[in-house]
Design a protein around this motif. Structure first.
Motif, PDB file in Angstrom:
ATOM      1  N   GLN A  12      -8.912  -8.958  -0.773  1.00 38.04           N
ATOM      2  CA  GLN A  12      -8.393 -10.168  -0.140  1.00 38.04           C
ATOM      3  C   GLN A  12      -9.405 -10.793   0.816  1.00 38.04           C
ATOM      4  O   GLN A  12      -9.061 -11.421   1.803  1.00 38.04           O
ATOM      5  CB  GLN A  12      -7.077  -9.850   0.600  1.00 38.04           C
ATOM      6  N   ARG A  13     -10.667 -10.657   0.419  1.00 38.60           N
ATOM      7  CA  ARG A  13     -11.718 -11.153   1.300  1.00 38.60           C
ATOM      8  C   ARG A  13     -11.582 -12.650   1.580  1.00 38.60           C
ATOM      9  O   ARG A  13     -11.774 -13.096   2.710  1.00 38.60           O
ATOM     10  CB  ARG A  13     -13.095 -10.878   0.696  1.00 38.60           C
ATOM     11  N   ARG A  14     -11.247 -13.434   0.575  1.00 35.57           N
ATOM     12  CA  ARG A  14     -11.172 -14.880   0.774  1.00 35.57           C
ATOM     13  C   ARG A  14     -10.099 -15.235   1.805  1.00 35.57           C
ATOM     14  O   ARG A  14     -10.294 -16.116   2.650  1.00 35.57           O
ATOM     15  CB  ARG A  14     -10.894 -15.592  -0.554  1.00 35.57           C
ATOM     16  N   ALA A  15      -8.983 -14.526   1.769  1.00 39.33           N
ATOM     17  CA  ALA A  15      -7.921 -14.778   2.747  1.00 39.33           C
ATOM     18  C   ALA A  15      -8.365 -14.370   4.144  1.00 39.33           C
ATOM     19  O   ALA A  15      -8.086 -15.065   5.132  1.00 39.33           O
ATOM     20  CB  ALA A  15      -6.662 -14.019   2.352  1.00 39.33           C
ATOM     21  N   ILE A  16      -9.079 -13.241   4.221  1.00 41.66           N
ATOM     22  CA  ILE A  16      -9.586 -12.786   5.516  1.00 41.66           C
ATOM     23  C   ILE A  16     -10.553 -13.804   6.096  1.00 41.66           C
ATOM     24  O   ILE A  16     -10.454 -14.203   7.257  1.00 41.66           O
ATOM     25  CB  ILE A  16     -10.263 -11.407   5.367  1.00 41.66           C
ATOM     26  N   ASP A  17     -11.510 -14.249   5.273  1.00 40.26           N
ATOM     27  CA  ASP A  17     -12.501 -15.220   5.743  1.00 40.26           C
ATOM     28  C   ASP A  17     -11.853 -16.542   6.135  1.00 40.26           C
ATOM     29  O   ASP A  17     -12.286 -17.213   7.081  1.00 40.26           O
ATOM     30  CB  ASP A  17     -13.568 -15.459   4.670  1.00 40.26           C
ATOM     31  N   SER A  18     -10.806 -16.908   5.426  1.00 38.68           N
ATOM     32  CA  SER A  18     -10.111 -18.152   5.775  1.00 38.68           C
ATOM     33  C   SER A  18      -9.484 -18.057   7.164  1.00 38.68           C
ATOM     34  O   SER A  18      -9.577 -18.985   7.965  1.00 38.68           O
ATOM     35  CB  SER A  18      -9.022 -18.462   4.737  1.00 38.68           C
ATOM     36  N   HIS A  25      -6.892 -16.837  15.228  1.00 36.04           N
ATOM     37  CA  HIS A  25      -6.453 -15.451  15.279  1.00 36.04           C
ATOM     38  C   HIS A  25      -7.634 -14.596  15.716  1.00 36.04           C
ATOM     39  O   HIS A  25      -8.781 -14.855  15.334  1.00 36.04           O
ATOM     40  CB  HIS A  25      -5.958 -14.960  13.916  1.00 36.04           C
ATOM     41  N   SER A  26      -7.365 -13.567  16.508  1.00 35.02           N
ATOM     42  CA  SER A  26      -8.438 -12.659  16.900  1.00 35.02           C
ATOM     43  C   SER A  26      -8.822 -11.779  15.714  1.00 35.02           C
ATOM     44  O   SER A  26      -8.020 -11.541  14.801  1.00 35.02           O
ATOM     45  CB  SER A  26      -7.995 -11.783  18.073  1.00 35.02           C
ATOM     46  N   THR A  27     -10.059 -11.285  15.752  1.00 33.87           N
ATOM     47  CA  THR A  27     -10.496 -10.391  14.668  1.00 33.87           C
ATOM     48  C   THR A  27      -9.657  -9.111  14.660  1.00 33.87           C
ATOM     49  O   THR A  27      -9.427  -8.523  13.609  1.00 33.87           O
ATOM     50  CB  THR A  27     -11.990 -10.034  14.828  1.00 33.87           C
ATOM     51  N   LYS A  28      -9.188  -8.706  15.840  1.00 29.94           N
ATOM     52  CA  LYS A  28      -8.372  -7.492  15.898  1.00 29.94           C
ATOM     53  C   LYS A  28      -7.050  -7.701  15.173  1.00 29.94           C
ATOM     54  O   LYS A  28      -6.589  -6.833  14.430  1.00 29.94           O
ATOM     55  CB  LYS A  28      -8.139  -7.102  17.358  1.00 29.94           C
ATOM     56  N   SER A  29      -6.421  -8.852  15.391  1.00 31.05           N
ATOM     57  CA  SER A  29      -5.131  -9.092  14.737  1.00 31.05           C
ATOM     58  C   SER A  29      -5.309  -9.258  13.229  1.00 31.05           C
ATOM     59  O   SER A  29      -4.454  -8.830  12.451  1.00 31.05           O
ATOM     60  CB  SER A  29      -4.462 -10.335  15.334  1.00 31.05           C
ATOM     61  N   ILE A  30      -6.418  -9.857  12.784  1.00 32.27           N
ATOM     62  CA  ILE A  30      -6.674 -10.002  11.344  1.00 32.27           C
ATOM     63  C   ILE A  30      -6.911  -8.629  10.715  1.00 32.27           C
ATOM     64  O   ILE A  30      -6.411  -8.332   9.624  1.00 32.27           O
ATOM     65  CB  ILE A  30      -7.878 -10.934  11.098  1.00 32.27           C
ATOM     66  N   ALA A  35      -4.972  -4.264   7.276  1.00 33.85           N
ATOM     67  CA  ALA A  35      -5.127  -2.800   7.265  1.00 33.85           C
ATOM     68  C   ALA A  35      -6.570  -2.370   7.059  1.00 33.85           C
ATOM     69  O   ALA A  35      -6.876  -1.489   6.249  1.00 33.85           O
ATOM     70  CB  ALA A  35      -4.222  -2.181   6.206  1.00 33.85           C
ATOM     71  N   VAL A  36      -7.482  -3.025   7.759  1.00 33.79           N
ATOM     72  CA  VAL A  36      -8.886  -2.631   7.739  1.00 33.79           C
ATOM     73  C   VAL A  36      -9.291  -2.266   9.164  1.00 33.79           C
ATOM     74  O   VAL A  36      -8.625  -2.624  10.127  1.00 33.79           O
ATOM     75  CB  VAL A  36      -9.796  -3.751   7.192  1.00 33.79           C
TER      76      VAL A  36
END
Length: 316
Positions: A12-18, A25-30, A35-36
């Motif tokens: 789900q990299r594309r969703a993460i990068d989006s 959103h903070s990187t921690k919440s993403i 679940a990474v």
């Protein structure tokens, strides 16, 4: 051989990068949402692996510095730091810019609102201090603890992170101090928050109030009711010119469980309940009646009439 980026190979990299590119959103919440690990997410951003989504401009996703959205208002800081919308009274509190006295009931969310304001001030101004004063060091640290949680969620770097001092990458600090006059001297903060001020000594207030004279800062004094005396009672009942005043009883706050509150009302004496939850100082008459109830006085008087006067030796 260098490690392969766990996010780049994520299905789900594309969703993460989006989400990273949106900057809300903070990187921690993403990381938590997908679940990474947080470390993998930080490396992904730091190594500039974020790919622009077709729905986003390249500028919004290109650089690591664009990842952390800097809130523009204290209300926005509250929402991003704590993941929820402030209540109506918290919005009014966070939007106020004048010196403020808050007379409050318990459990209304004042600690969290104060923490959001401290975080916003320290994030948006460089090299300033926010000073938090409470009756004890342990109480003062509670706002700092909430501020720390908010800063983590906002992904703000803290070169100094101790129980009593949070120093941000802006050079600004959030400092918690105990409520004694000697401890609060020597600072020139942009913001002073005096929490549970009804239990802070008058001499501490006299030392704290001048702290903002040189900085052009502001003072927030907030507390539940104590006795009808002292500086907080004076500020709350007769606000100074130029000061904003708010009264927020627990009964007016939607986040307070009103059924439990009614149970408290049944179990507590009316004066204490009014102080703790209704933001009402007791009157002199109420205090006098509580200490010397008329029935008690009458019984004591009757008992006194049955006591024989003491006769001194030698008296007839």
């Amino acid at each position: 051989m260098p490690l392969r980026c766990a996010i780049c190979t994520h299905p789900q990299r594309r969703a993460i990068d989006s989400l990273i590119g949106l900057g809300i959103h903070s990187t921690k919440s993403i990381a938590r949402e997908f679940a990474v690990s947080y470390d993998s997410m930080k490396r992904h951003v730091r190594n500039d692996h974020v790919e622009a989504s077709p729905s986003l401009s390249v500028a919004s996703a290109a650089s690591p510095k664009a990842v952390r959205a800097v809130p523009t208002t204290p209300i926005e800081t509250f929402e991003l730091a704590f993941g929820k919308r402030p209540t109506a009274w918290q919005k009014e509190y966070l939007a106020e810019t004048a010196d403020l006295v808050l007379l409050k009931g318990r459990q209304i969310g004042a600690t969290q609102a104060a923490a959001a304001l401290a975080v916003h001030t320290a994030m948006t101004e460089k090299g300033i201090d926010v000073v938090i004063i409470s009756p004890s060091q342990a109480q003062s640290k509670e706002i700092t603890r909430r501020a720390r949680l908010g800063l983590w969620e906002l992904d703000v770097s803290m070169p100094q992170d101790s129980e009593s001092v949070l120093r941000l990458d802006t050079g600004s600090r959030i400092v918690s101090l105990p409520g004694n006059a000697r401890a609060v001297r020597g600072y020139s903060p942009r913001l002073v928050i005096i929490d549970e001020a009804a239990w802070v000594a008058d001499e501490t207030w006299e030392a704290a109030e001048p702290l903002v004279i040189a900085s052009g800062g502001r003072v927030i004094v907030q507390s539940t009711c104590g006795m009808p005396s002292g500086f907080f009672h004076a500020l709350a009942t007769q606000p100074r010119d130029g000061w904003a005043a708010m009264t927020v009883p627990s009964t007016d706050v939607p986040t307070v469980d009103q059924k439990r509150l009614e149970k408290q009302r049944e179990d507590m004496d009316p004066i204490t309940f009014a102080q703790e939850y209704l933001a009402q100082f007791p009157s002199a008459e109420q205090l006098s009646a509580a200490v010397f109830h008329p029935d008690d006085i009458a019984r004591a008087f009757e008992a006194g009439k049955s006591i024989k006067p003491l006769q001194l030796r030698g008296e007839a």
